[in-house]
Design a protein around this motif. Structure first.
Motif, PDB file in Angstrom:
ATOM      1  N   ALA A  45      43.531  20.165 -32.478  1.00 65.79           N
ATOM      2  CA  ALA A  45      43.499  21.628 -32.496  1.00 65.79           C
ATOM      3  C   ALA A  45      43.256  22.110 -33.920  1.00 65.79           C
ATOM      4  O   ALA A  45      43.477  21.391 -34.892  1.00 65.79           O
ATOM      5  CB  ALA A  45      44.805  22.201 -31.957  1.00 65.79           C
ATOM      6  N   SER A  46      42.806  23.330 -34.029  1.00 64.13           N
ATOM      7  CA  SER A  46      42.607  23.977 -35.329  1.00 64.13           C
ATOM      8  C   SER A  46      42.583  25.480 -35.102  1.00 64.13           C
ATOM      9  O   SER A  46      42.662  25.951 -33.955  1.00 64.13           O
ATOM     10  CB  SER A  46      41.294  23.508 -35.979  1.00 64.13           C
ATOM     11  OG  SER A  46      40.186  23.837 -35.168  1.00 64.13           O
ATOM     12  N   ALA A  47      42.478  26.229 -36.177  1.00 66.64           N
ATOM     13  CA  ALA A  47      42.407  27.680 -36.056  1.00 66.64           C
ATOM     14  C   ALA A  47      41.160  28.058 -35.254  1.00 66.64           C
ATOM     15  O   ALA A  47      40.075  27.527 -35.508  1.00 66.64           O
ATOM     16  CB  ALA A  47      42.361  28.321 -37.436  1.00 66.64           C
ATOM     17  N   PRO A  48      41.289  28.954 -34.291  1.00 65.19           N
ATOM     18  CA  PRO A  48      40.122  29.359 -33.498  1.00 65.19           C
ATOM     19  C   PRO A  48      39.191  30.245 -34.317  1.00 65.19           C
ATOM     20  O   PRO A  48      39.455  31.434 -34.520  1.00 65.19           O
ATOM     21  CB  PRO A  48      40.747  30.131 -32.330  1.00 65.19           C
ATOM     22  CG  PRO A  48      42.052  30.648 -32.860  1.00 65.19           C
ATOM     23  CD  PRO A  48      42.527  29.624 -33.857  1.00 65.19           C
ATOM     24  N   THR A  49      38.128  29.676 -34.814  1.00 69.12           N
ATOM     25  CA  THR A  49      37.211  30.423 -35.666  1.00 69.12           C
ATOM     26  C   THR A  49      35.811  29.854 -35.516  1.00 69.12           C
ATOM     27  O   THR A  49      35.626  28.740 -35.017  1.00 69.12           O
ATOM     28  CB  THR A  49      37.655  30.364 -37.143  1.00 69.12           C
ATOM     29  OG1 THR A  49      36.839  31.243 -37.926  1.00 69.12           O
ATOM     30  CG2 THR A  49      37.549  28.947 -37.701  1.00 69.12           C
ATOM     31  N   THR A  50      34.827  30.604 -35.936  1.00 66.64           N
ATOM     32  CA  THR A  50      33.446  30.147 -35.919  1.00 66.64           C
ATOM     33  C   THR A  50      33.048  29.644 -37.297  1.00 66.64           C
ATOM     34  O   THR A  50      33.734  29.911 -38.296  1.00 66.64           O
ATOM     35  CB  THR A  50      32.504  31.285 -35.515  1.00 66.64           C
ATOM     36  OG1 THR A  50      32.558  32.311 -36.523  1.00 66.64           O
ATOM     37  CG2 THR A  50      32.898  31.870 -34.159  1.00 66.64           C
ATOM     38  N   PHE A  51      31.927  28.941 -37.362  1.00 61.99           N
ATOM     39  CA  PHE A  51      31.415  28.475 -38.641  1.00 61.99           C
ATOM     40  C   PHE A  51      31.162  29.658 -39.576  1.00 61.99           C
ATOM     41  O   PHE A  51      31.576  29.650 -40.741  1.00 61.99           O
ATOM     42  CB  PHE A  51      30.130  27.676 -38.416  1.00 61.99           C
ATOM     43  CG  PHE A  51      29.410  27.283 -39.675  1.00 61.99           C
ATOM     44  CD1 PHE A  51      30.074  26.672 -40.722  1.00 61.99           C
ATOM     45  CD2 PHE A  51      28.052  27.525 -39.804  1.00 61.99           C
ATOM     46  CE1 PHE A  51      29.411  26.311 -41.897  1.00 61.99           C
ATOM     47  CE2 PHE A  51      27.376  27.167 -40.961  1.00 61.99           C
ATOM     48  CZ  PHE A  51      28.056  26.565 -42.008  1.00 61.99           C
ATOM     49  N   LYS A  52      30.518  30.685 -39.069  1.00 59.67           N
ATOM     50  CA  LYS A  52      30.209  31.854 -39.889  1.00 59.67           C
ATOM     51  C   LYS A  52      31.479  32.508 -40.413  1.00 59.67           C
ATOM     52  O   LYS A  52      31.586  32.865 -41.594  1.00 59.67           O
ATOM     53  CB  LYS A  52      29.390  32.861 -39.084  1.00 59.67           C
ATOM     54  CG  LYS A  52      28.990  34.098 -39.868  1.00 59.67           C
ATOM     55  CD  LYS A  52      28.131  35.036 -39.017  1.00 59.67           C
ATOM     56  CE  LYS A  52      27.731  36.295 -39.795  1.00 59.67           C
ATOM     57  NZ  LYS A  52      26.900  37.204 -38.959  1.00 59.67           N
ATOM     58  N   ALA A  53      32.478  32.655 -39.540  1.00 60.33           N
ATOM     59  CA  ALA A  53      33.727  33.293 -39.952  1.00 60.33           C
ATOM     60  C   ALA A  53      34.463  32.440 -40.982  1.00 60.33           C
ATOM     61  O   ALA A  53      35.078  32.970 -41.918  1.00 60.33           O
ATOM     62  CB  ALA A  53      34.615  33.549 -38.734  1.00 60.33           C
ATOM     63  N   TYR A  54      34.403  31.124 -40.817  1.00 59.02           N
ATOM     64  CA  TYR A  54      35.087  30.245 -41.766  1.00 59.02           C
ATOM     65  C   TYR A  54      34.438  30.329 -43.141  1.00 59.02           C
ATOM     66  O   TYR A  54      35.135  30.360 -44.167  1.00 59.02           O
ATOM     67  CB  TYR A  54      35.078  28.806 -41.254  1.00 59.02           C
ATOM     68  CG  TYR A  54      36.018  27.891 -42.013  1.00 59.02           C
ATOM     69  CD1 TYR A  54      37.381  27.894 -41.745  1.00 59.02           C
ATOM     70  CD2 TYR A  54      35.551  27.036 -43.001  1.00 59.02           C
ATOM     71  CE1 TYR A  54      38.253  27.074 -42.447  1.00 59.02           C
ATOM     72  CE2 TYR A  54      36.415  26.212 -43.700  1.00 59.02           C
ATOM     73  CZ  TYR A  54      37.760  26.229 -43.415  1.00 59.02           C
ATOM     74  OH  TYR A  54      38.629  25.426 -44.115  1.00 59.02           O
ATOM     75  N   VAL A  55      33.119  30.373 -43.179  1.00 53.65           N
ATOM     76  CA  VAL A  55      32.419  30.529 -44.451  1.00 53.65           C
ATOM     77  C   VAL A  55      32.833  31.836 -45.124  1.00 53.65           C
ATOM     78  O   VAL A  55      33.088  31.875 -46.337  1.00 53.65           O
ATOM     79  CB  VAL A  55      30.894  30.481 -44.244  1.00 53.65           C
ATOM     80  CG1 VAL A  55      30.166  30.921 -45.510  1.00 53.65           C
ATOM     81  CG2 VAL A  55      30.453  29.076 -43.857  1.00 53.65           C
ATOM     82  N   CYS A  56      32.927  32.907 -44.340  1.00 52.34           N
ATOM     83  CA  CYS A  56      33.359  34.195 -44.898  1.00 52.34           C
ATOM     84  C   CYS A  56      34.785  34.114 -45.434  1.00 52.34           C
ATOM     85  O   CYS A  56      35.107  34.702 -46.469  1.00 52.34           O
ATOM     86  CB  CYS A  56      33.254  35.286 -43.835  1.00 52.34           C
ATOM     87  SG  CYS A  56      31.566  35.723 -43.381  1.00 52.34           S
ATOM     88  N   GLN A  57      35.639  33.359 -44.734  1.00 52.84           N
ATOM     89  CA  GLN A  57      37.029  33.208 -45.168  1.00 52.84           C
ATOM     90  C   GLN A  57      37.117  32.452 -46.491  1.00 52.84           C
ATOM     91  O   GLN A  57      37.841  32.853 -47.410  1.00 52.84           O
ATOM     92  CB  GLN A  57      37.823  32.460 -44.092  1.00 52.84           C
ATOM     93  CG  GLN A  57      39.256  32.115 -44.496  1.00 52.84           C
ATOM     94  CD  GLN A  57      39.895  31.137 -43.528  1.00 52.84           C
ATOM     95  OE1 GLN A  57      39.545  31.070 -42.346  1.00 52.84           O
ATOM     96  NE2 GLN A  57      40.833  30.346 -44.022  1.00 52.84           N
ATOM     97  N   ILE A  58      36.391  31.350 -46.610  1.00 50.07           N
ATOM     98  CA  ILE A  58      36.438  30.522 -47.817  1.00 50.07           C
ATOM     99  C   ILE A  58      35.659  31.164 -48.958  1.00 50.07           C
ATOM    100  O   ILE A  58      35.959  30.963 -50.142  1.00 50.07           O
ATOM    101  CB  ILE A  58      35.907  29.109 -47.524  1.00 50.07           C
ATOM    102  CG1 ILE A  58      36.745  28.441 -46.420  1.00 50.07           C
ATOM    103  CG2 ILE A  58      35.909  28.248 -48.776  1.00 50.07           C
ATOM    104  CD1 ILE A  58      38.205  28.254 -46.755  1.00 50.07           C
ATOM    105  N   GLN A  59      34.619  31.929 -48.619  1.00 49.64           N
ATOM    106  CA  GLN A  59      33.791  32.657 -49.590  1.00 49.64           C
ATOM    107  C   GLN A  59      33.044  31.725 -50.543  1.00 49.64           C
ATOM    108  O   GLN A  59      32.823  32.049 -51.702  1.00 49.64           O
ATOM    109  CB  GLN A  59      34.635  33.671 -50.376  1.00 49.64           C
ATOM    110  CG  GLN A  59      35.229  34.764 -49.491  1.00 49.64           C
ATOM    111  CD  GLN A  59      35.946  35.836 -50.288  1.00 49.64           C
ATOM    112  OE1 GLN A  59      36.512  35.565 -51.338  1.00 49.64           O
ATOM    113  NE2 GLN A  59      35.919  37.061 -49.791  1.00 49.64           N
ATOM    114  N   ASP A  60      32.663  30.575 -50.024  1.00 50.11           N
ATOM    115  CA  ASP A  60      31.847  29.637 -50.805  1.00 50.11           C
ATOM    116  C   ASP A  60      31.069  28.797 -49.797  1.00 50.11           C
ATOM    117  O   ASP A  60      31.520  27.742 -49.364  1.00 50.11           O
ATOM    118  CB  ASP A  60      32.727  28.759 -51.684  1.00 50.11           C
ATOM    119  CG  ASP A  60      31.928  27.893 -52.662  1.00 50.11           C
ATOM    120  OD1 ASP A  60      30.750  27.610 -52.360  1.00 50.11           O
ATOM    121  OD2 ASP A  60      32.478  27.496 -53.700  1.00 50.11           O
ATOM    122  N   SER A  61      29.877  29.273 -49.431  1.00 48.52           N
ATOM    123  CA  SER A  61      29.124  28.629 -48.361  1.00 48.52           C
ATOM    124  C   SER A  61      28.718  27.206 -48.722  1.00 48.52           C
ATOM    125  O   SER A  61      28.782  26.302 -47.885  1.00 48.52           O
ATOM    126  CB  SER A  61      27.899  29.468 -47.994  1.00 48.52           C
ATOM    127  OG  SER A  61      27.115  29.742 -49.139  1.00 48.52           O
TER     128      SER A  61
END
Length: 218
Positions: free
Chosen positions: A149-165
């Motif tokens: 399991a992991s946080a329910p998120t998309t690739f795009k949303a995760y990139v936005c969260q980390i802010q370093d594509s």
């Protein structure tokens, strides 16, 4: 600027790294330490949804986390989970592990010391580490069933969260390399990597997404 092909290739790796397991109640939830407090959030949410009666957070510090989590990853995860409503009595911490193998070995030993029987593990990691964590656990703890399991998120949303594509794509590439190399080194079980994922990985290596590689792409 990241090319369109690299974004598409990174999405392929992202999808492959996730196990797509259906979450179900397990004997224990194990949150694997990292720089990402989203793992603690996801583990807490699963506990509050009654998917496990006990949480083990495991992780010391690394070069990535020593400044952000000076008391250790597991300790900071515990504090975060308590903030989110998990009772302190439902959390144990393992503070020595510095890699995924140690996460699993030390957690298993802690549960044995506590005398708690475990038949299934809800294994919570970063989204792109699900498969690596699963493969490691299946090797080192084969007697239990594993639900990833992991946080329910998309690739795009995760990139936005980390802010370093670029960093995120580098991590996807590094995680895939380990899935290819570690079974030969006895660190995890071997898993089939689809041809399209391998080709995407090779293109991303050629495009320079290599900061998280251990060596040149195989």
């Amino acid at each position: 600027m990241i090319a369109t092909q690299s974004w598409a290739d990174a999405q392929l790796l992202w999808d492959y790294h996730q196990m797509h397991h259906e979450v179900r109640p397990c004997s224990v939830a194990v949150g694997l330490g990292s720089h990402d407090l989203g793992v603690a959030d996801a583990t807490a949410a699963l506990y509050l949804a009654e998917m496990a009666p006990l949480i083990i957070f495991t992780g010391a510090t690394s070069r990535t986390t020593e400044a952000r989590m000076p008391r250790g990853e597991a300790v900071h995860y515990r504090e975060r989970a308590i903030e989110l409503g998990v009772p302190a009595s439902a959390i144990r911490v393992e503070t020595r592990a510095r890699n995924t193998g140690e996460n699993i070995q030390f957690t298993k030993a802690l549960l044995e010391e506590l005398g708690l029987p475990v038949s299934s593990v809800l294994l919570v990691s970063k989204p792109y580490e699900e498969r690596r964590a699963y493969a490691t656990t299946r090797l080192l703890w084969p007697e239990v069933s594993v639900v990833s399991a992991s946080a329910p998120t998309t690739f795009k949303a995760y990139v936005c969260q980390i802010q370093d594509s670029k960093l995120v794509i580098d991590m996807l590439v590094g995680a895939l390399q380990r899935l290819l190399l570690y079974p030969k080194q006895g660190f995890m079980i071997s898993q089939t990597v689809p041809d399209d994922v391998l080709r995407a990985y090779e293109r991303l290596c050629s495009a320079g997404f290599t900061s998280r590689l251990m060596a040149a792409c195989p």
